[in-house]
Design a protein around this motif. Structure first.
Motif, short mmCIF file in Angstrom:
data_model
loop_
_atom_site.label_atom_id
_atom_site.label_comp_id
_atom_site.label_asym_id
_atom_site.label_seq_id
_atom_site.Cartn_x
_atom_site.Cartn_y
_atom_site.Cartn_z
N TYR A 301 0.83 -1.20 0.00
CA TYR A 301 0.00 0.00 0.00
C TYR A 301 0.87 1.26 0.00
O TYR A 301 0.52 2.26 -0.64
CB TYR A 301 -0.94 0.00 1.21
CG TYR A 301 -2.13 -0.93 1.06
CD1 TYR A 301 -3.16 -0.61 0.16
CD2 TYR A 301 -2.25 -2.09 1.80
CE1 TYR A 301 -4.26 -1.44 0.01
CE2 TYR A 301 -3.35 -2.93 1.65
CZ TYR A 301 -4.36 -2.60 0.77
OH TYR A 301 -5.46 -3.42 0.61
N VAL A 320 -6.56 5.14 -0.75
CA VAL A 320 -5.77 3.93 -0.47
C VAL A 320 -5.66 3.73 1.04
O VAL A 320 -5.76 2.61 1.54
CB VAL A 320 -4.37 4.02 -1.11
CG1 VAL A 320 -3.52 2.81 -0.70
CG2 VAL A 320 -4.47 4.08 -2.63
N MET A 324 -6.87 0.47 3.18
CA MET A 324 -6.04 -0.24 4.16
C MET A 324 -6.85 -0.52 5.42
O MET A 324 -6.82 -1.63 5.96
CB MET A 324 -4.80 0.59 4.51
CG MET A 324 -3.77 0.71 3.43
SD MET A 324 -2.37 1.76 3.90
CE MET A 324 -1.49 0.69 5.05
#
Length: 448
Positions: A301, A320, A324
């Motif tokens: 990530y 993003v 996560m």
């Protein structure tokens, strides 16, 4: 069948272990104090008075404590060896040889080797330690000499020792010398996968893509099937050399040969596509990774966040972060370093906005209970100094010291320059004093 202890027996057992551990720690502190505070003339007398019973683990721990004070360690080692009922362990000899090598007391180091030989405890690892110490100070000929005379001390050099020699050379950025040794000796020690991987990594870090390719080719021609480590080294070298398409082709080769790519392989490709601002390709690799059942981890990530930051798409980077959280993957300090670096370094953006966003990211870190690293602090403090926000810079500098992290001189000098320019010598003096306290050795009371 093992007997299960009752609750009472377990309490007695753990209490006894704690007492032994405490006695061990007290004995170690006592011996260290004597060696650091006694004049040479009274040293033996004070040691006899302390009446500490030596054990192999106690001596090893004291030697490790004095690891960077080689001659103090050596005097203790000599004294301990003379005490009745105690015999040096192999670990004690190795720790002492390593300490002497650090301070370049090579004569004493080889004297210990001869002592070990006379006692029949000399091992291959002994010479590997010596080789590592020589290579770290660029004494390459001496390292080769130590390898060459192993058999004269009754220790037969083998492929593992040969690999250790090459590894020591490569880790100290002497891959050319390692290659020279390899070419000269490979007929005597038939290389294995580890041998080639050591050279691959050495040339990969040089970086020297043609030599990395040559080693990989020779490895396969000699029948050594590349593993995931070898593939990742070559892929990293290809990406650093701007050969991303070739690296993607290597990924296909891995699949055809049955070597399943791991997260690190995908991270290399995502990071490389991101560095070239090919965010669509980075996303394609990320998607393929998930399709192949390889669960993204925090570093994966981070690479994707970096790709979005490189194309100035902070919104996508934050999305993003949200993914996560949904997937149960915790961000780390590196995650936020990437975003902070982007916010602080971006051009053509209002300074107040940059600082405000950077501080919001910092607050978000705290909410997610992510402990900032030294690099995270430095990024923020340097950025605040560059934008003239000295009050905030001082707050985070003070927090950094409070967490026991010593700021780099570069960060300190940047803060110092800003404070002097602002005429705040008083704050500078206070922070300088706190830095000084952080670097001082703990006093006698703190050692108790």
């Amino acid at each position: 069948m093992a007997k299960i202890l009752s609750a009472g027996q377990w309490t007695i057992h753990t209490s006894a272990q704690t007492l032994v551990r405490n006695d061990h720690n007290e004995a170690m502190k006592k011996l260290c104090k004597i060696y650091t505070s006694s004049p040479q003339s009274n040293l033996e007398i004070n040691l006899r008075k302390c009446k500490v019973k030596l054990s192999p683990s106690l001596v090893e721990n004291v030697l490790e404590k004095f690891g960077n004070a080689g001659m103090v360690a050596y005097r203790f080692f000599q004294w301990a060896g003379r005490q009745e009922g105690y015999v040096h362990s192999l670990e004690a000899y190795h720790t002492m040889i390593n300490s002497l090598g650090k301070i370049r007391q090579y004569g004493l180091m080889w004297t210990l080797v001869n002592t070990m030989k006379s006692k029949g405890v000399l091992m291959k690892e002994t010479f590997c330690i010596i080789i590592r110490r020589y290579t770290r100070v660029k004494k390459l000929d001496e390292a080769v000499y130590a390898f060459d005379i192993m058999d004269k001390f009754g220790v037969q050099p083998d492929l593992a020792a040969f690999n250790s020699l090459l590894s020591a050379m490569c880790k100290c950025k002497n891959v050319r010398k390692a290659q020279e040794i390899f070419d000269f000796m490979k007929a005597r020690y038939v290389p294995d996968l580890k041998t080639y991987s050591i050279l691959l990594e050495g040339w990969g870090k040089e970086p020297h893509l043609p030599k990395t390719r040559d080693i990989f080719r020779e490895m396969t021609e000699k029948g050594c099937e590349p593993d995931i480590v070898a593939y990742s080294i070559l892929m990293n070298a290809l990406c650093k050399g701007g050969k991303i398409e070739e690296a993607v082709g290597l990924l296909d080769t891995m699949k055809m040969t049955g070597c399943t790519p791991n997260p690190h392989i995908y991270i290399i490709l995502i990071h490389s596509h991101g560095a070239e601002k090919n965010v669509d390709d980075a996303l394609a690799v990320f998607s393929e990774m998930k399709r192949n059942g390889c669960a993204p981890e925090t570093p994966t990530y981070n690479a994707l966040i970096g790709a979005f930051c490189n194309v100035r798409d902070l919104g996508a980077a934050y999305r993003v972060l949200d993914e996560m959280e949904q997937e149960g993957v915790r961000p780390n300090a590196r995650t936020f370093n990437v975003i902070l670096h982007y916010l602080i370094q971006q051009e053509n953006t209002e300074e107040a906005y940059q600082v405000d966003m950077a501080l919001k990211v910092w607050k978000y870190m705290g909410q997610k209970q992510v402990c900032p690293s030294m690099h995270t602090f430095s990024l923020l403090i340097n950025g605040l100094c560059d934008h003239g926000n000295m009050n905030e810079a001082c707050i985070y500098f003070d927090e950094m010291i409070g967490k026991g992290m010593r700021p780099s001189m570069a960060t300190y000098n940047r803060l110092r320059k800003g404070l002097l320019k602002a005429g705040r010598e008083d704050i500078l003096e206070d922070l300088s004093e706190k830095m000084k306290e952080l670097t001082e050795e703990p006093g006698e009371d703190e050692m108790k």
